[in-house]
Design a protein around this motif. Sequence first.
Motif, PDB file in Angstrom:
ATOM      1  N   UNK A  78     -61.289  -0.062   4.269  1.00 40.44           N
ATOM      2  CA  UNK A  78     -61.103  -1.501   4.309  1.00 40.44           C
ATOM      3  C   UNK A  78     -60.882  -2.010   2.881  1.00 40.44           C
ATOM      4  N   UNK A  79     -59.895  -2.852   2.706  1.00 39.46           N
ATOM      5  CA  UNK A  79     -59.531  -3.333   1.371  1.00 39.46           C
ATOM      6  C   UNK A  79     -60.592  -4.280   0.816  1.00 39.46           C
ATOM      7  N   UNK A  80     -61.103  -3.977  -0.386  1.00 33.31           N
ATOM      8  CA  UNK A  80     -62.116  -4.820  -1.024  1.00 33.31           C
ATOM      9  C   UNK A  80     -61.516  -5.777  -2.047  1.00 33.31           C
ATOM     10  N   UNK A  81     -60.222  -5.641  -2.317  1.00 36.06           N
ATOM     11  CA  UNK A  81     -59.548  -6.547  -3.236  1.00 36.06           C
ATOM     12  C   UNK A  81     -59.323  -7.883  -2.540  1.00 36.06           C
ATOM     13  N   UNK A  82     -59.458  -8.978  -3.282  1.00 32.49           N
ATOM     14  CA  UNK A  82     -59.255 -10.273  -2.632  1.00 32.49           C
ATOM     15  C   UNK A  82     -58.564 -11.259  -3.558  1.00 32.49           C
ATOM     16  N   UNK A  83     -57.627 -12.002  -3.006  1.00 33.24           N
ATOM     17  CA  UNK A  83     -56.938 -13.084  -3.708  1.00 33.24           C
ATOM     18  C   UNK A  83     -56.184 -13.893  -2.660  1.00 33.24           C
ATOM     19  N   UNK A  84     -56.016 -15.166  -2.925  1.00 36.00           N
ATOM     20  CA  UNK A  84     -55.173 -16.005  -2.080  1.00 36.00           C
ATOM     21  C   UNK A  84     -53.780 -15.968  -2.686  1.00 36.00           C
ATOM     22  N   UNK A 114     -53.460 -27.026  -5.445  1.00 36.13           N
ATOM     23  CA  UNK A 114     -54.390 -25.931  -5.144  1.00 36.13           C
ATOM     24  C   UNK A 114     -55.798 -26.458  -4.964  1.00 36.13           C
ATOM     25  N   UNK A 115     -56.396 -26.149  -3.811  1.00 37.94           N
ATOM     26  CA  UNK A 115     -57.776 -26.536  -3.525  1.00 37.94           C
ATOM     27  C   UNK A 115     -58.612 -25.274  -3.358  1.00 37.94           C
ATOM     28  N   UNK A 116     -59.426 -24.914  -4.362  1.00 39.45           N
ATOM     29  CA  UNK A 116     -60.213 -23.689  -4.273  1.00 39.45           C
ATOM     30  C   UNK A 116     -61.125 -23.644  -3.060  1.00 39.45           C
ATOM     31  N   UNK A 117     -61.569 -24.804  -2.590  1.00 39.38           N
ATOM     32  CA  UNK A 117     -62.468 -24.817  -1.439  1.00 39.38           C
ATOM     33  C   UNK A 117     -61.773 -24.352  -0.171  1.00 39.38           C
ATOM     34  N   UNK A 118     -60.468 -24.422  -0.167  1.00 36.05           N
ATOM     35  CA  UNK A 118     -59.722 -23.967   1.002  1.00 36.05           C
ATOM     36  C   UNK A 118     -59.131 -22.579   0.839  1.00 36.05           C
ATOM     37  N   UNK A 119     -59.555 -21.862  -0.185  1.00 36.38           N
ATOM     38  CA  UNK A 119     -58.991 -20.537  -0.460  1.00 36.38           C
ATOM     39  C   UNK A 119     -59.221 -19.577   0.699  1.00 36.38           C
ATOM     40  N   UNK A 120     -58.220 -18.769   0.966  1.00 38.31           N
ATOM     41  CA  UNK A 120     -58.296 -17.736   1.999  1.00 38.31           C
ATOM     42  C   UNK A 120     -57.937 -16.392   1.378  1.00 38.31           C
ATOM     43  N   UNK A 121     -58.668 -15.372   1.729  1.00 34.86           N
ATOM     44  CA  UNK A 121     -58.366 -14.037   1.224  1.00 34.86           C
ATOM     45  C   UNK A 121     -57.197 -13.454   2.012  1.00 34.86           C
ATOM     46  N   UNK A 122     -56.042 -13.385   1.367  1.00 34.08           N
ATOM     47  CA  UNK A 122     -54.846 -12.867   2.041  1.00 34.08           C
ATOM     48  C   UNK A 122     -55.008 -11.411   2.436  1.00 34.08           C
ATOM     49  N   UNK A 123     -55.866 -10.676   1.738  1.00 38.89           N
ATOM     50  CA  UNK A 123     -56.045  -9.249   2.005  1.00 38.89           C
ATOM     51  C   UNK A 123     -57.075  -8.968   3.105  1.00 38.89           C
ATOM     52  N   UNK A 124     -57.652 -10.013   3.678  1.00 35.45           N
ATOM     53  CA  UNK A 124     -58.647  -9.813   4.739  1.00 35.45           C
ATOM     54  C   UNK A 124     -58.033  -9.027   5.890  1.00 35.45           C
ATOM     55  N   UNK A 135     -58.715 -22.321 -17.097  1.00 38.97           N
ATOM     56  CA  UNK A 135     -59.488 -21.901 -15.927  1.00 38.97           C
ATOM     57  C   UNK A 135     -58.613 -21.971 -14.681  1.00 38.97           C
ATOM     58  N   UNK A 136     -58.532 -20.851 -13.967  1.00 39.52           N
ATOM     59  CA  UNK A 136     -57.793 -20.797 -12.707  1.00 39.52           C
ATOM     60  C   UNK A 136     -58.790 -20.392 -11.626  1.00 39.52           C
ATOM     61  N   UNK A 137     -59.450 -21.348 -10.984  1.00 35.06           N
ATOM     62  CA  UNK A 137     -60.471 -21.020  -9.979  1.00 35.06           C
ATOM     63  C   UNK A 137     -59.847 -20.461  -8.713  1.00 35.06           C
ATOM     64  N   UNK A 138     -60.269 -19.264  -8.343  1.00 34.30           N
ATOM     65  CA  UNK A 138     -59.680 -18.612  -7.169  1.00 34.30           C
ATOM     66  C   UNK A 138     -60.284 -19.110  -5.869  1.00 34.30           C
ATOM     67  N   UNK A 139     -61.509 -19.675  -5.957  1.00 36.46           N
ATOM     68  CA  UNK A 139     -62.182 -20.120  -4.746  1.00 36.46           C
ATOM     69  C   UNK A 139     -62.852 -19.005  -3.977  1.00 36.46           C
ATOM     70  N   UNK A 140     -62.730 -17.770  -4.468  1.00 38.99           N
ATOM     71  CA  UNK A 140     -63.318 -16.605  -3.798  1.00 38.99           C
ATOM     72  C   UNK A 140     -64.446 -16.045  -4.654  1.00 38.99           C
ATOM     73  N   UNK A 141     -65.421 -15.424  -4.024  1.00 37.90           N
ATOM     74  CA  UNK A 141     -66.587 -14.887  -4.716  1.00 37.90           C
ATOM     75  C   UNK A 141     -66.839 -13.458  -4.245  1.00 37.90           C
ATOM     76  N   UNK A 142     -67.780 -12.728  -4.877  1.00 41.02           N
ATOM     77  CA  UNK A 142     -68.108 -11.381  -4.401  1.00 41.02           C
ATOM     78  C   UNK A 142     -68.506 -11.350  -2.929  1.00 41.02           C
ATOM     79  N   UNK A 143     -69.030 -12.458  -2.432  1.00 40.01           N
ATOM     80  CA  UNK A 143     -69.422 -12.499  -1.016  1.00 40.01           C
ATOM     81  C   UNK A 143     -68.218 -12.400  -0.092  1.00 40.01           C
ATOM     82  N   UNK A 144     -67.035 -12.731  -0.608  1.00 42.61           N
ATOM     83  CA  UNK A 144     -65.825 -12.709   0.221  1.00 42.61           C
ATOM     84  C   UNK A 144     -65.581 -11.332   0.816  1.00 42.61           C
ATOM     85  N   UNK A 145     -65.836 -10.291   0.021  1.00 40.40           N
ATOM     86  CA  UNK A 145     -65.585  -8.924   0.491  1.00 40.40           C
ATOM     87  C   UNK A 145     -66.859  -8.085   0.494  1.00 40.40           C
ATOM     88  N   UNK A 146     -67.992  -8.731   0.684  1.00 40.69           N
ATOM     89  CA  UNK A 146     -69.256  -7.998   0.677  1.00 40.69           C
ATOM     90  C   UNK A 146     -69.286  -6.918   1.745  1.00 40.69           C
TER      91      UNK A 146
END
Length: 322
Positions: A110-116, A138-148, A298-309
Amino acid sequence: MPVSAATATANGAFVMDVNSNITGFYAEPGFHHEARYEIKVHFDGTDQETLTYRFSFGEPDANGQQPLRLHTLTGSDAREDSAEGVLVLEDRTGRTAAADGVRAWAGRVQEAFCVDLSLLAIVNGAVGKGTAVDLASWNPRGAQNTFAGTTVEAIVLEIPHGRDELRPGARTGVWCATKLATDAGGWRQINRGGNPMMWPIFWPNDTDFSDPANTRHPSENVAAFGRTIADQVAKVVAATGTSADPAGDGRTVAGQLLPDVLPYVVGTPASFGFATRNGRTRADNAPEAVMSLVTNMAVPSGLTPATTKAQQTDQFPYVVPE
């Protein structure tokens, strides 16, 4: 077969990812049986590697498992395709192989890399055109992990500290290469990777792996595209207004990213982020760090380590099989 990550962590582990199915292309499961997958290590900032871990695979059986072999090459042999090296272990994919403290595992994970990718499109579009980075939409709060939900082939190698020159305190630079056998009996490098995010930002259209950057050795990086990267960074930060000295900022960024090897001091905590780039853990937000570095903002991705925990584990092989 693209290299998407080269990771050195504090526990002596390397992870090489290839053949993601994110685009739907080149994603047939398994490793090419006529390819070599090499993890290369430079010491003390030298131009040439003096340690190579070479993985090769056989054709899959009825269950999709492939024979796996690992050879170690040291000294001048580490950079010679004709050198055979020393056989360290052999087993099959999907199983932990171990010998003399060395452990290896390879298989689909399963891919652990994440970015919108919508954020990445804003950044690499600006870098490519030399225009301002406009994050207004760009709204970081609405970020989605494209690699999910995507998968990738992973090669995981764990080496005990003190083996093969990997002693605590050793300053290393790590990169990976995928090589295919040629009809003439030699080997052709078709893809490589060191620092994360180089291809998505600087060569985003290289979907067929035809850019010369794929075939180059890190020792050629500065001469080949150092000025180009410096100029691209200078133009985007000038347009965005994030530096009083865009040209100097461009040279600084190019100097940090090239030669394209991932730096790591053996035995120290691995981290690829804003404060330091010393190896890389599976949880590090490398896209956010590199996009911010290149744009000097600063380029906030809106994603955190929890995204791919769920795609990470603290136990060998540190990846989650598909």
